[in-house]
Design a protein around this motif. Structure first.
Motif, short mmCIF file in Angstrom:
data_model
loop_
_atom_site.label_atom_id
_atom_site.label_comp_id
_atom_site.label_asym_id
_atom_site.label_seq_id
_atom_site.Cartn_x
_atom_site.Cartn_y
_atom_site.Cartn_z
N MET A 148 -2.85 -19.86 7.98
CA MET A 148 -4.05 -19.09 7.71
C MET A 148 -3.83 -18.23 6.47
N LEU A 149 -4.80 -18.24 5.58
CA LEU A 149 -4.69 -17.49 4.34
C LEU A 149 -4.96 -16.01 4.58
N PRO A 150 -4.21 -15.14 3.90
CA PRO A 150 -4.44 -13.69 4.06
C PRO A 150 -5.75 -13.26 3.41
N THR A 151 -6.34 -12.22 3.95
CA THR A 151 -7.55 -11.64 3.37
C THR A 151 -7.16 -10.52 2.41
N PRO A 152 -8.07 -10.13 1.53
CA PRO A 152 -7.78 -8.99 0.67
C PRO A 152 -7.43 -7.73 1.48
N GLU A 153 -8.09 -7.53 2.62
CA GLU A 153 -7.80 -6.37 3.45
C GLU A 153 -6.37 -6.41 4.00
N GLN A 154 -5.91 -7.60 4.39
CA GLN A 154 -4.54 -7.73 4.87
C GLN A 154 -3.54 -7.42 3.77
N VAL A 155 -3.79 -7.94 2.57
CA VAL A 155 -2.89 -7.68 1.44
C VAL A 155 -2.87 -6.18 1.15
N LYS A 156 -4.04 -5.56 1.20
CA LYS A 156 -4.13 -4.10 0.99
C LYS A 156 -3.28 -3.37 2.03
N ASN A 157 -3.38 -3.77 3.27
CA ASN A 157 -2.59 -3.14 4.34
C ASN A 157 -1.10 -3.36 4.15
N TYR A 158 -0.70 -4.55 3.71
CA TYR A 158 0.71 -4.84 3.45
C TYR A 158 1.26 -3.90 2.38
N ILE A 159 0.50 -3.73 1.29
CA ILE A 159 0.95 -2.87 0.20
C ILE A 159 1.02 -1.42 0.67
N ALA A 160 -0.04 -0.97 1.35
CA ALA A 160 -0.11 0.42 1.81
C ALA A 160 1.00 0.75 2.80
N ALA A 161 1.43 -0.23 3.59
CA ALA A 161 2.48 0.01 4.57
C ALA A 161 3.84 0.25 3.91
N GLY A 162 4.02 -0.28 2.70
CA GLY A 162 5.32 -0.17 2.04
C GLY A 162 5.35 0.71 0.81
N LEU A 163 4.18 1.24 0.41
CA LEU A 163 4.11 2.03 -0.81
C LEU A 163 3.03 3.10 -0.64
N ALA A 164 3.41 4.35 -0.84
CA ALA A 164 2.45 5.45 -0.72
C ALA A 164 1.49 5.39 -1.91
N CYS A 165 0.23 5.09 -1.63
CA CYS A 165 -0.77 4.92 -2.69
C CYS A 165 -1.83 6.02 -2.61
N GLN A 166 -2.24 6.52 -3.77
CA GLN A 166 -3.33 7.47 -3.82
C GLN A 166 -4.66 6.72 -3.89
N HIS A 167 -4.63 5.50 -4.41
CA HIS A 167 -5.81 4.65 -4.49
C HIS A 167 -5.33 3.21 -4.45
N LEU A 168 -6.05 2.35 -3.74
CA LEU A 168 -5.64 0.96 -3.61
C LEU A 168 -6.87 0.09 -3.36
N GLU A 169 -7.10 -0.87 -4.26
CA GLU A 169 -8.18 -1.84 -4.12
C GLU A 169 -7.56 -3.22 -4.25
N VAL A 170 -7.99 -4.15 -3.41
CA VAL A 170 -7.53 -5.54 -3.50
C VAL A 170 -8.73 -6.46 -3.38
N GLU A 171 -8.81 -7.40 -4.31
CA GLU A 171 -9.85 -8.44 -4.28
C GLU A 171 -9.13 -9.77 -4.29
N GLY A 172 -9.79 -10.80 -3.76
CA GLY A 172 -9.16 -12.11 -3.82
C GLY A 172 -9.85 -13.13 -2.94
N ASP A 173 -9.35 -14.37 -3.05
CA ASP A 173 -9.96 -15.50 -2.36
C ASP A 173 -9.05 -16.13 -1.30
N GLY A 174 -7.97 -15.44 -0.95
CA GLY A 174 -7.05 -15.99 0.03
C GLY A 174 -5.78 -16.53 -0.59
N GLN A 175 -5.83 -16.92 -1.84
CA GLN A 175 -4.64 -17.39 -2.54
C GLN A 175 -4.33 -16.56 -3.77
N HIS A 176 -5.36 -16.19 -4.52
CA HIS A 176 -5.19 -15.39 -5.73
C HIS A 176 -5.80 -14.02 -5.48
N PHE A 177 -5.01 -12.99 -5.79
CA PHE A 177 -5.46 -11.62 -5.54
C PHE A 177 -5.31 -10.78 -6.79
#
Length: 79
Positions: free
Chosen positions: A1-30
């Motif tokens: 199953m391909l990851p969603t932009p929201e999942q990728v956002k959550n992955y990044i936020a879980a490992g890096l303290a971000c003041q702002h974070l936006e993720v767009e994508g189609d499941g393969q390219h983000f």
């Protein structure tokens, strides 16, 4: 199953303290806009390495391609 932009956002936020974070994508390219104090004093490659470290094995296993704009909070305010 391909990851969603929201999942990728959550992955990044879980490992890096971000003041702002936006993720767009189609499941393969983000595209992510990431603003983090941890980028202060770091070169572009070092910033990207921090994001890749936050993603860990997901970068090889789930995410085909990730383009990033990595900014410090001061750079974000000037943009």
């Amino acid at each position: 199953m391909l990851p969603t932009p929201e999942q990728v956002k959550n992955y990044i936020a879980a490992g890096l303290a971000c003041q702002h974070l936006e993720v767009e994508g189609d499941g393969q390219h983000f595209f992510a806009t990431i603003v983090a104090e941890g980028f202060e004093g770091k070169r572009l490659i070092q910033r990207h390495q921090l994001v890749y470290a936050a993603l860990g094995d997901r970068m090889r296993e789930e995410i085909h391609a990730l383009s990033m704009k990595t900014l410090t909070p001061a750079e974000w305010r000037q943009a």
